[in-house]
Enzyme design. Structure first.
Site, PDB file in Angstrom:
ATOM      1  N   CYS A  66       0.862  -1.181   0.000  1.00 29.66           N
ATOM      2  CA  CYS A  66       0.000   0.000   0.000  1.00 29.66           C
ATOM      3  C   CYS A  66       0.900   1.233   0.000  1.00 29.66           C
ATOM      4  O   CYS A  66       1.819   1.331   0.821  1.00 29.66           O
ATOM      5  CB  CYS A  66      -0.890  -0.004   1.231  1.00 29.66           C
ATOM      6  SG  CYS A  66      -1.823   1.543   1.426  1.00 29.66           S
ATOM      7  N   ASP A 115      -0.366  -5.760   0.324  1.00 24.31           N
ATOM      8  CA  ASP A 115      -1.637  -6.007  -0.350  1.00 24.31           C
ATOM      9  C   ASP A 115      -1.499  -7.306  -1.127  1.00 24.31           C
ATOM     10  O   ASP A 115      -0.423  -7.623  -1.643  1.00 24.31           O
ATOM     11  CB  ASP A 115      -1.964  -4.870  -1.329  1.00 24.31           C
ATOM     12  CG  ASP A 115      -2.421  -3.604  -0.634  1.00 24.31           C
ATOM     13  OD1 ASP A 115      -3.108  -3.716   0.395  1.00 24.31           O
ATOM     14  OD2 ASP A 115      -2.098  -2.515  -1.124  1.00 24.31           O
TER      15      ASP A 115
END
Length: 148
Positions: free
Chosen positions: A46, A53
């Site tokens: 992120c 992520d």
């Protein structure tokens, strides 16, 4: 064209822009067919929090003159592991680089991202309509319920 990475011990590139993709001649030119790569354990970071992520990435393409060598694609996708970018940037960026370098007849990508803040984000992109007569199966990645 001889693949550079096939059969070689190769480290993971530090960033997507450092990753080199290898292409080899299409073994069946003039015969439209679909190639699918599935990366169910894709990771990036992120750009705001630095937290990891995770996504299930599906790449479908109809080859033109070349095909992408799978080990180089694996290394390219792995290079996103420490790359900070939004889901949309990662997903569309992967597809656009493949299109720019490989020049397929057609390409689509589905980025099925695991929840961030409780909301899964799915990102889809394609070049155009698929070639006439090309069999394009569904990507069959379920809506989020523990993906997989």
């Amino acid at each position: 064209m001889t693949p550079k990475f096939l059969g070689q011990s190769t480290g993971l590139p530090a960033a997507p822009e450092q990753a080199e993709l290898d292409y080899v001649p299409n073994p069946r030119p003039g015969s439209p067919y679909l190639v699918r790569f599935t990366a169910p354990e894709f990771t990036s970071l992120c750009p705001v929090t630095g937290q990891p992520d995770f996504a299930h990435i599906v790449i479908d393409y109809a080859p033109g003159e070349t095909i992408v060598e799978s080990k180089s694609l694996k290394l390219f996708l792995g290079s996103f592991r420490n790359h900070a970018a939004f889901h949309e940037d990662c997903t569309v960026g992967i597809a656009q680089r493949l299109v720019a370098e490989m020049k397929p007849l057609w390409l689509r990508i589905g980025g099925y991202w695991y929840p961030r803040g409780g909301i899964p984000i799915d990102v889809f992109w394609q070049t155009d309509e698929p070639p006439r007569g090309l069999w394009v199966p569904a990507q069959d990645v379920p809506g989020y319920r523990g993906r997989g």
